[in-house]
Design an enzyme around this catalytic site. Sequence first.
Site, PDB file in Angstrom:
ATOM      1  N   ASN A  35       9.260 -22.951   1.140  1.00 63.06           N
ATOM      2  CA  ASN A  35       8.174 -23.610   0.380  1.00 63.06           C
ATOM      3  C   ASN A  35       6.886 -23.696   1.209  1.00 63.06           C
ATOM      4  OD1 ASN A  35       8.667 -25.606   2.241  1.00 63.06           O
ATOM      5  ND2 ASN A  35       8.848 -27.269   0.751  1.00 63.06           N
ATOM      6  N   LEU A  76      18.135 -23.094   7.137  1.00 63.48           N
ATOM      7  CA  LEU A  76      17.211 -23.495   8.209  1.00 63.48           C
ATOM      8  C   LEU A  76      16.061 -24.347   7.695  1.00 63.48           C
ATOM      9  CD1 LEU A  76      18.786 -21.104   9.577  1.00 63.48           C
ATOM     10  CD2 LEU A  76      16.664 -20.545  10.757  1.00 63.48           C
ATOM     11  N   ARG A 109      29.011 -20.690  -4.938  1.00 62.85           N
ATOM     12  CA  ARG A 109      29.091 -19.929  -6.198  1.00 62.85           C
ATOM     13  C   ARG A 109      29.588 -18.510  -5.959  1.00 62.85           C
ATOM     14  NH1 ARG A 109      24.830 -23.286  -7.865  1.00 62.85           N
ATOM     15  NH2 ARG A 109      23.246 -21.972  -6.912  1.00 62.85           N
ATOM     16  N   TYR A 148      14.719 -37.576  11.037  1.00 58.96           N
ATOM     17  CA  TYR A 148      15.249 -36.246  11.395  1.00 58.96           C
ATOM     18  C   TYR A 148      16.692 -36.346  11.906  1.00 58.96           C
ATOM     19  CZ  TYR A 148      15.257 -31.577  13.617  1.00 58.96           C
ATOM     20  OH  TYR A 148      15.535 -30.283  13.998  1.00 58.96           O
ATOM     21  N   LYS A 152      19.940 -34.862   9.847  1.00 55.08           N
ATOM     22  CA  LYS A 152      20.779 -33.768  10.345  1.00 55.08           C
ATOM     23  C   LYS A 152      22.234 -34.217  10.481  1.00 55.08           C
ATOM     24  CE  LYS A 152      17.810 -30.312  10.923  1.00 55.08           C
ATOM     25  NZ  LYS A 152      17.940 -29.013  10.246  1.00 55.08           N
ATOM     26  N   ARG A 189       5.174 -29.225  19.068  1.00 51.41           N
ATOM     27  CA  ARG A 189       6.226 -29.175  20.078  1.00 51.41           C
ATOM     28  C   ARG A 189       5.648 -28.713  21.409  1.00 51.41           C
ATOM     29  NH1 ARG A 189      10.858 -26.635  16.222  1.00 51.41           N
ATOM     30  NH2 ARG A 189       9.034 -25.698  15.236  1.00 51.41           N
TER      31      ARG A 189
HETATM   32  P1  NAD Z   1       9.887 -24.307  11.239  1.00 51.57           P
HETATM   33  O1  NAD Z   1       9.175 -25.525  10.762  1.00 51.57           O
HETATM   34  O2  NAD Z   1       9.084 -23.212  11.801  1.00 51.57           O
HETATM   35  O3  NAD Z   1      10.792 -23.696  10.083  1.00 51.57           O
HETATM   36  C1  NAD Z   1      11.291 -24.465   9.008  1.00 51.57           C
HETATM   37  C2  NAD Z   1      11.002 -23.710   7.725  1.00 51.57           C
HETATM   38  O4  NAD Z   1      11.582 -24.423   6.621  1.00 51.57           O
HETATM   39  C3  NAD Z   1       9.497 -23.589   7.427  1.00 51.57           C
HETATM   40  O5  NAD Z   1       9.184 -22.259   7.098  1.00 51.57           O
HETATM   41  C4  NAD Z   1       9.293 -24.519   6.232  1.00 51.57           C
HETATM   42  O6  NAD Z   1       8.214 -24.136   5.419  1.00 51.57           O
HETATM   43  C5  NAD Z   1      10.647 -24.417   5.554  1.00 51.57           C
HETATM   44  N1  NAD Z   1      10.957 -25.553   4.682  1.00 51.57           N
HETATM   45  C6  NAD Z   1      10.830 -26.869   4.977  1.00 51.57           C
HETATM   46  N2  NAD Z   1      11.204 -27.605   3.912  1.00 51.57           N
HETATM   47  C7  NAD Z   1      11.575 -26.729   2.937  1.00 51.57           C
HETATM   48  C8  NAD Z   1      12.046 -26.893   1.614  1.00 51.57           C
HETATM   49  N3  NAD Z   1      12.214 -28.095   1.074  1.00 51.57           N
HETATM   50  N4  NAD Z   1      12.343 -25.789   0.898  1.00 51.57           N
HETATM   51  C9  NAD Z   1      12.169 -24.547   1.441  1.00 51.57           C
HETATM   52  N5  NAD Z   1      11.717 -24.342   2.684  1.00 51.57           N
HETATM   53  C10 NAD Z   1      11.422 -25.432   3.427  1.00 51.57           C
HETATM   54  O7  NAD Z   1      10.983 -24.832  12.292  1.00 51.57           O
HETATM   55  P2  NAD Z   1      12.014 -24.032  13.192  1.00 51.57           P
HETATM   56  O8  NAD Z   1      11.791 -24.454  14.575  1.00 51.57           O
HETATM   57  O9  NAD Z   1      12.025 -22.605  12.856  1.00 51.57           O
HETATM   58  O10 NAD Z   1      13.395 -24.684  12.732  1.00 51.57           O
HETATM   59  C11 NAD Z   1      14.280 -24.027  11.845  1.00 51.57           C
HETATM   60  C12 NAD Z   1      15.540 -24.867  11.707  1.00 51.57           C
HETATM   61  O11 NAD Z   1      16.185 -24.976  12.973  1.00 51.57           O
HETATM   62  C13 NAD Z   1      15.288 -26.289  11.220  1.00 51.57           C
HETATM   63  O12 NAD Z   1      16.330 -26.666  10.356  1.00 51.57           O
HETATM   64  C14 NAD Z   1      15.346 -27.106  12.485  1.00 51.57           C
HETATM   65  O13 NAD Z   1      15.735 -28.432  12.234  1.00 51.57           O
HETATM   66  C15 NAD Z   1      16.388 -26.344  13.279  1.00 51.57           C
HETATM   67  N6  NAD Z   1      16.223 -26.571  14.730  1.00 51.57           N
HETATM   68  C16 NAD Z   1      15.180 -25.998  15.399  1.00 51.57           C
HETATM   69  C17 NAD Z   1      15.033 -26.251  16.763  1.00 51.57           C
HETATM   70  C18 NAD Z   1      13.931 -25.623  17.570  1.00 51.57           C
HETATM   71  O14 NAD Z   1      13.826 -25.917  18.767  1.00 51.57           O
HETATM   72  N7  NAD Z   1      13.094 -24.749  17.024  1.00 51.57           N
HETATM   73  C19 NAD Z   1      15.930 -27.092  17.415  1.00 51.57           C
HETATM   74  C20 NAD Z   1      16.956 -27.672  16.687  1.00 51.57           C
HETATM   75  C21 NAD Z   1      17.107 -27.400  15.351  1.00 51.57           C
HETATM   76  N1  UDP Z   2       5.957 -33.468  25.306  1.00 49.48           N
HETATM   77  C1  UDP Z   2       4.908 -33.604  26.201  1.00 49.48           C
HETATM   78  N2  UDP Z   2       3.658 -33.270  25.795  1.00 49.48           N
HETATM   79  C2  UDP Z   2       3.386 -32.774  24.556  1.00 49.48           C
HETATM   80  C3  UDP Z   2       4.457 -32.614  23.641  1.00 49.48           C
HETATM   81  C4  UDP Z   2       5.732 -32.980  24.056  1.00 49.48           C
HETATM   82  O1  UDP Z   2       5.114 -34.045  27.343  1.00 49.48           O
HETATM   83  O2  UDP Z   2       2.211 -32.482  24.268  1.00 49.48           O
HETATM   84  C5  UDP Z   2       7.308 -33.837  25.738  1.00 49.48           C
HETATM   85  C6  UDP Z   2       8.033 -34.778  24.798  1.00 49.48           C
HETATM   86  O3  UDP Z   2       7.690 -36.115  25.088  1.00 49.48           O
HETATM   87  C7  UDP Z   2       9.486 -34.450  25.089  1.00 49.48           C
HETATM   88  C8  UDP Z   2       9.461 -32.967  25.449  1.00 49.48           C
HETATM   89  O4  UDP Z   2       8.108 -32.666  25.777  1.00 49.48           O
HETATM   90  O5  UDP Z   2       9.931 -35.187  26.199  1.00 49.48           O
HETATM   91  C9  UDP Z   2       9.904 -32.052  24.334  1.00 49.48           C
HETATM   92  O6  UDP Z   2       9.169 -32.397  23.192  1.00 49.48           O
HETATM   93  P1  UDP Z   2       9.191 -31.561  21.855  1.00 49.48           P
HETATM   94  O7  UDP Z   2       8.265 -32.243  20.890  1.00 49.48           O
HETATM   95  O8  UDP Z   2       8.941 -30.127  22.120  1.00 49.48           O
HETATM   96  O9  UDP Z   2      10.688 -31.628  21.315  1.00 49.48           O
HETATM   97  P2  UDP Z   2      11.857 -32.722  21.372  1.00 49.48           P
HETATM   98  O10 UDP Z   2      12.831 -32.185  22.355  1.00 49.48           O
HETATM   99  O11 UDP Z   2      11.324 -34.044  21.793  1.00 49.48           O
HETATM  100  O12 UDP Z   2      12.390 -32.753  19.985  1.00 49.48           O
END
Ligand code: NAD
Ligand code: UDP
Length: 318
Positions: A35, A76, A109, A148, A152, A189
Site C-alpha cells: 500500500n 513482510l 486457500r 510494534y 509482532k 533507522r
Molecule cells: P519497509 O517499511 O521498507 O517495508 C514494509 C513494507 O510494507 C512497505 O513497502 C510498506 O509500504 C508495506 N506496508 C505497510 N503496511 C501495509 C499494508 N497495510 N498493506 C500492504 N503493504 C503495507 O520495512 P522493512 O525494513 O523492509 O521491513 C519488512 C518487514 O521485516 C517488516 O514486517 C518488519 O517488521 C520486518 N523486520 C525488519 C527489520 C529490519 O531491520 N529491516 C527487522 C526486523 C523485522
Molecule cells: N540511534 C541513534 N541515532 C539515530 C537513530 C538511532 O543513536 O539517529 C540508535 C537507537 O537509539 C538504537 C540504535 O541506534 O539504540 C538502533 O536504532 P534503530 O532505530 O535503527 O533500530 P532499533 O534497533 O532501535 O529498532
Amino acid sequence: MSSECTVVTGGAGFIGSHLCEVLLRDGRQVLAVDNFSTGRRKNVAHLLGQPGFALLEHDICEPLLLDTEVGLVFHLASPASPVDFSRLPLEILRVNSQGTWNALALAERSHGRFVLASTSEVYGDPLEHPQRETYWGNVNPTGPRSAYDEAKRFAEALTVAYRRRHGLSTGIARIFNSYGPRMRRDDGRVVPTFISQALEGKPLTVFGDGNQTRSFCYVGDMVGGLIALADADHPGPINLGNPQEMTISDLARMVVELTASKSPIALQPAPADDPRRRRPDISLSRDLLGWVPSTSPEAGLAKTIEYMRRETAGKSAV
Ligand code: NAD
Ligand code: UDP
C-alpha cells in the site's frame, strides 16, 4: 517457471523489494502487494515488465482474493522503523493482526506455505544475551515501542494458532536489524540516518551514551535466510541476523570513515525503552537451514553508501 505464485506483502519495501528480485531470479512467479505506506514504487520499478513479476497496490488489512494458486506467502507488510512506532501505531497494530490474518488466509486457500517476518523486538530489552529463540523476552506492553513489539508478538501467536488449527505450513523468522540499499534516507533507522548525515557533513546523532549495541545484517544475507526458511518445512521461530555485535558509537565511527566525512558525532538523549543490547544466537538457522550471513559490516555499508550517493546525485539507484 512454476505456475504457482509467490506473494510478497510489503514487496515494495526495503527487504521486500530485494526478496522479490531474488525470487524472480530463481524463476518464481512473484506478486508484490503493497500500500506504499513506507515503501516506494521505485524500489521495484526495475522489476515491472519482467516476465513473472506483478505489483498490486492493496492494503493487506483488507482480504485479498486471487484467482491463481498461491504456493508461498511472505508476509513482510508492516512499518518497521522506531520513528513509525509513534507516527503509525494503529496502522502497525492493524497490519500485524488483521493483515497477518488475511495473509494467512491467502496461503490457506491454496494450502501454500506462509512465512512471517517477525522481529528481534519480540525480545524487547533482553535480559538474556545473546538472544536464543527459547527466550520469551522483556517487553513493556504500554511503552513507546509497544505497538510494534506487541503487534509482532500477536502476529507470531496468530501464525502458530493457524498452524495448529488448520495444519497450515508456517514459518516464523525473527529478523534482527537489517540494512542496505533502498532504505529511505528519512527512514529514521540508524544506518540510513548516519549515512545521510555523513554525506551531508552534518553531525551524526548518537542517542544516549552510544554504548548500546546492535548486530547489523546486510539485506542480501537476510533475503537468503528468508528463502531458506520458506524452502524448509520448519515452523520456527528462527533468528535471522548477523551475530557480529557493535556499539552504536562504533557504527558512527565506521560510517564517518567509510564516507571520508568530516562530520562530528553529537550525543543526544536516549529514547525511552531503547534496548541496551541485541545479538542473535543463530545456531538454529545454521544447523537447520544451513544459513549464516557472510557480508562484513564494511562491505555492506560500502554498498549502502554507494546507493545513497547515487540516489542523492539523482542517478538511477536500484
Ligand atoms: P519497509 O517499511 O521498507 O517495508 C514494509 C513494507 O510494507 C512497505 O513497502 C510498506 O509500504 C508495506 N506496508 C505497510 N503496511 C501495509 C499494508 N497495510 N498493506 C500492504 N503493504 C503495507 O520495512 P522493512 O525494513 O523492509 O521491513 C519488512 C518487514 O521485516 C517488516 O514486517 C518488519 O517488521 C520486518 N523486520 C525488519 C527489520 C529490519 O531491520 N529491516 C527487522 C526486523 C523485522
Ligand atoms: N540511534 C541513534 N541515532 C539515530 C537513530 C538511532 O543513536 O539517529 C540508535 C537507537 O537509539 C538504537 C540504535 O541506534 O539504540 C538502533 O536504532 P534503530 O532505530 O535503527 O533500530 P532499533 O534497533 O532501535 O529498532
